[in-house]
Motif scaffolding. Structure first.
Motif, PDB file in Angstrom:
ATOM      1  N   GLN A 179      -4.389 -23.326  21.881  1.00 56.41           N
ATOM      2  CA  GLN A 179      -4.071 -23.006  20.537  1.00 56.41           C
ATOM      3  C   GLN A 179      -2.507 -22.467  20.518  1.00 56.41           C
ATOM      4  O   GLN A 179      -1.913 -22.381  19.474  1.00 56.41           O
ATOM      5  N   GLY A 180      -2.142 -22.244  21.697  1.00 54.64           N
ATOM      6  CA  GLY A 180      -0.623 -21.487  21.814  1.00 54.64           C
ATOM      7  C   GLY A 180      -0.856 -20.013  22.480  1.00 54.64           C
ATOM      8  O   GLY A 180      -1.532 -19.932  23.017  1.00 54.64           O
ATOM      9  N   TRP A 181       0.382 -19.504  22.303  1.00 53.12           N
ATOM     10  CA  TRP A 181       0.270 -18.439  22.948  1.00 53.12           C
ATOM     11  C   TRP A 181      -0.252 -16.979  22.280  1.00 53.12           C
ATOM     12  O   TRP A 181      -0.270 -16.878  20.949  1.00 53.12           O
ATOM     13  N   GLN A 182      -1.137 -16.256  22.608  1.00 48.41           N
ATOM     14  CA  GLN A 182      -1.936 -15.082  22.187  1.00 48.41           C
ATOM     15  C   GLN A 182      -1.598 -13.830  22.982  1.00 48.41           C
ATOM     16  O   GLN A 182      -1.380 -13.629  23.937  1.00 48.41           O
ATOM     17  N   LEU A 183      -1.308 -12.856  21.923  1.00 43.61           N
ATOM     18  CA  LEU A 183      -1.042 -11.401  22.465  1.00 43.61           C
ATOM     19  C   LEU A 183      -2.110 -10.600  22.476  1.00 43.61           C
ATOM     20  O   LEU A 183      -2.890 -10.588  21.257  1.00 43.61           O
ATOM     21  N   GLU A 184      -2.470  -9.864  23.646  1.00 44.25           N
ATOM     22  CA  GLU A 184      -3.570  -9.254  23.727  1.00 44.25           C
ATOM     23  C   GLU A 184      -3.111  -7.808  23.993  1.00 44.25           C
ATOM     24  O   GLU A 184      -2.300  -7.437  24.973  1.00 44.25           O
ATOM     25  N   ALA A 185      -3.649  -6.659  23.474  1.00 45.16           N
ATOM     26  CA  ALA A 185      -3.550  -5.436  23.666  1.00 45.16           C
ATOM     27  C   ALA A 185      -4.664  -5.191  24.926  1.00 45.16           C
ATOM     28  O   ALA A 185      -5.867  -5.504  24.583  1.00 45.16           O
ATOM     29  N   VAL A 186      -4.301  -4.578  26.062  1.00 51.48           N
ATOM     30  CA  VAL A 186      -5.215  -4.404  27.286  1.00 51.48           C
ATOM     31  C   VAL A 186      -5.596  -2.963  27.219  1.00 51.48           C
ATOM     32  O   VAL A 186      -4.818  -1.955  27.511  1.00 51.48           O
ATOM     33  N   ASP A 187      -6.981  -2.761  26.752  1.00 57.32           N
ATOM     34  CA  ASP A 187      -7.213  -1.308  26.898  1.00 57.32           C
ATOM     35  C   ASP A 187      -8.022  -0.794  28.137  1.00 57.32           C
ATOM     36  O   ASP A 187      -7.741   0.198  28.658  1.00 57.32           O
ATOM     37  N   GLU A 188      -8.670  -1.847  28.917  1.00 56.16           N
ATOM     38  CA  GLU A 188      -9.400  -1.521  30.131  1.00 56.16           C
ATOM     39  C   GLU A 188      -9.106  -2.279  31.298  1.00 56.16           C
ATOM     40  O   GLU A 188      -8.808  -1.804  32.058  1.00 56.16           O
ATOM     41  N   SER A 189      -8.925  -3.728  30.710  1.00 62.70           N
ATOM     42  CA  SER A 189      -8.892  -4.457  32.055  1.00 62.70           C
ATOM     43  C   SER A 189      -8.486  -5.785  31.589  1.00 62.70           C
ATOM     44  O   SER A 189      -8.669  -6.206  30.203  1.00 62.70           O
ATOM     45  N   VAL A 190      -7.557  -6.643  31.979  1.00 58.61           N
ATOM     46  CA  VAL A 190      -7.267  -8.066  31.820  1.00 58.61           C
ATOM     47  C   VAL A 190      -7.476  -9.097  32.747  1.00 58.61           C
ATOM     48  O   VAL A 190      -7.263  -8.629  34.110  1.00 58.61           O
ATOM     49  N   GLN A 191      -8.171 -10.339  32.547  1.00 56.90           N
ATOM     50  CA  GLN A 191      -8.181 -11.282  33.621  1.00 56.90           C
ATOM     51  C   GLN A 191      -7.041 -12.097  33.509  1.00 56.90           C
ATOM     52  O   GLN A 191      -6.648 -12.695  32.682  1.00 56.90           O
ATOM     53  N   LEU A 192      -6.411 -12.039  34.500  1.00 53.88           N
ATOM     54  CA  LEU A 192      -5.063 -12.849  34.840  1.00 53.88           C
ATOM     55  C   LEU A 192      -5.374 -13.987  35.244  1.00 53.88           C
ATOM     56  O   LEU A 192      -6.258 -14.406  36.295  1.00 53.88           O
ATOM     57  N   PRO A 193      -4.610 -14.903  34.711  1.00 54.30           N
ATOM     58  CA  PRO A 193      -4.477 -16.293  35.003  1.00 54.30           C
ATOM     59  C   PRO A 193      -3.837 -16.614  36.526  1.00 54.30           C
ATOM     60  O   PRO A 193      -3.385 -15.819  36.969  1.00 54.30           O
ATOM     61  N   CYS A 194      -3.908 -17.812  37.097  1.00 60.18           N
ATOM     62  CA  CYS A 194      -3.519 -18.234  38.179  1.00 60.18           C
ATOM     63  C   CYS A 194      -4.127 -17.520  39.512  1.00 60.18           C
ATOM     64  O   CYS A 194      -4.595 -18.423  40.431  1.00 60.18           O
ATOM     65  N   LEU A 195      -4.436 -16.336  39.658  1.00 58.20           N
ATOM     66  CA  LEU A 195      -4.974 -15.791  40.667  1.00 58.20           C
ATOM     67  C   LEU A 195      -6.257 -15.305  40.209  1.00 58.20           C
ATOM     68  O   LEU A 195      -7.309 -15.127  40.965  1.00 58.20           O
ATOM     69  N   ASP A 196      -6.952 -15.699  38.924  1.00 56.81           N
ATOM     70  CA  ASP A 196      -8.020 -15.476  38.481  1.00 56.81           C
ATOM     71  C   ASP A 196      -8.636 -13.980  39.052  1.00 56.81           C
ATOM     72  O   ASP A 196      -9.721 -13.978  39.651  1.00 56.81           O
ATOM     73  N   VAL A 197      -7.833 -12.814  38.822  1.00 54.55           N
ATOM     74  CA  VAL A 197      -8.192 -11.494  39.238  1.00 54.55           C
ATOM     75  C   VAL A 197      -8.153 -10.882  38.044  1.00 54.55           C
ATOM     76  O   VAL A 197      -7.421 -10.984  37.079  1.00 54.55           O
ATOM     77  N   SER A 198      -9.110  -9.629  37.995  1.00 54.93           N
ATOM     78  CA  SER A 198      -9.305  -8.600  36.865  1.00 54.93           C
ATOM     79  C   SER A 198      -8.136  -7.540  37.370  1.00 54.93           C
ATOM     80  O   SER A 198      -8.282  -7.145  38.420  1.00 54.93           O
ATOM     81  N   LEU A 199      -7.411  -6.992  36.493  1.00 56.31           N
ATOM     82  CA  LEU A 199      -6.562  -5.905  36.640  1.00 56.31           C
ATOM     83  C   LEU A 199      -6.970  -5.027  35.610  1.00 56.31           C
ATOM     84  O   LEU A 199      -6.671  -5.188  34.575  1.00 56.31           O
TER      85      LEU A 199
END
Length: 183
Positions: free
Chosen positions: A152-172
């Motif tokens: 649907q386009g770009w979404q902005l997320e506030a990260v409180d605990e962790s974020v699942q990152l694309p490309c490497l499919d890793v949780s940070l």
């Protein structure tokens, strides 16, 4: 971004230019901008994020590059060259020492870069068809925001605990980002 140099250059001149080594230089609309040196928290945050990303990239098709890789974007048909803090590339399209197809970009915010990173760079980076995510990490207080490309386009997320990152499919996790960072 700091104040621009008063002399303009062409894109070709910038790419050949070997400016003073005491700064990194970005190119926007014919002007070069010196990037301020990193603070201790900035360096620690970058190292913490790199540790997670490098481990995730191990033996995979993607690679992780810290701070000195130029990324080219276009706005209104004009090239701009930025030097993100961290770049993840999965399908490289290097032209000289310039990457044109990053998958993930990380910028670490400071007082001098915050406004540009959150606005102009966010808009410019999102023009890159290859980009799947843009992570913004505050170096002055704990705070993480993530721009994610969706159907649907770009979404902005506030990260409180962790974020699942694309490309490497890793949780940070936020805890991993700020590990041993004195804020």
């Amino acid at each position: 971004m700091t104040e621009p140099a008063y002399q303009t250059m062409t894109e070709e001149e910038y790419l050949r230019w070997d400016g003073p080594r005491d700064a990194k230089w970005e190119f926007v609309d014919g002007f070069i901008y010196a990037q301020a040196g990193a603070s201790k928290p900035h360096g620690l945050i970058a190292g913490n994020i790199l540790r997670v990303l490098l481990n995730a990239a191990d033996d995979g098709p993607c690679y992780v590059i810290p701070s000195d890789l130029k990324v080219r974007v276009y706005r209104d048909g004009r090239p701009r060259y930025y030097l993100p803090d961290i770049v993840v590339v999965c399908e490289s399209s290097m032209v000289g020492n310039v990457e044109t197809q990053p998958c993930l970009i990380v910028e670490i915010l400071s007082a001098s870069t915050r406004a540009v990173d959150e606005t102009f760079k966010a808009s410019d980076y999102q023009r890159l068809e290859s980009l799947q995510g843009y992570l913004l990490v505050d170096s002055e207080r704990q705070g993480v925001m993530f721009h994610r490309r969706t159907a649907q386009g770009w979404q902005l997320e506030a990260v409180d605990e962790s974020v699942q990152l694309p490309c490497l499919d890793v949780s940070l996790s936020v805890d991993a980002i700020y590990r041993n960072v004195p804020l």
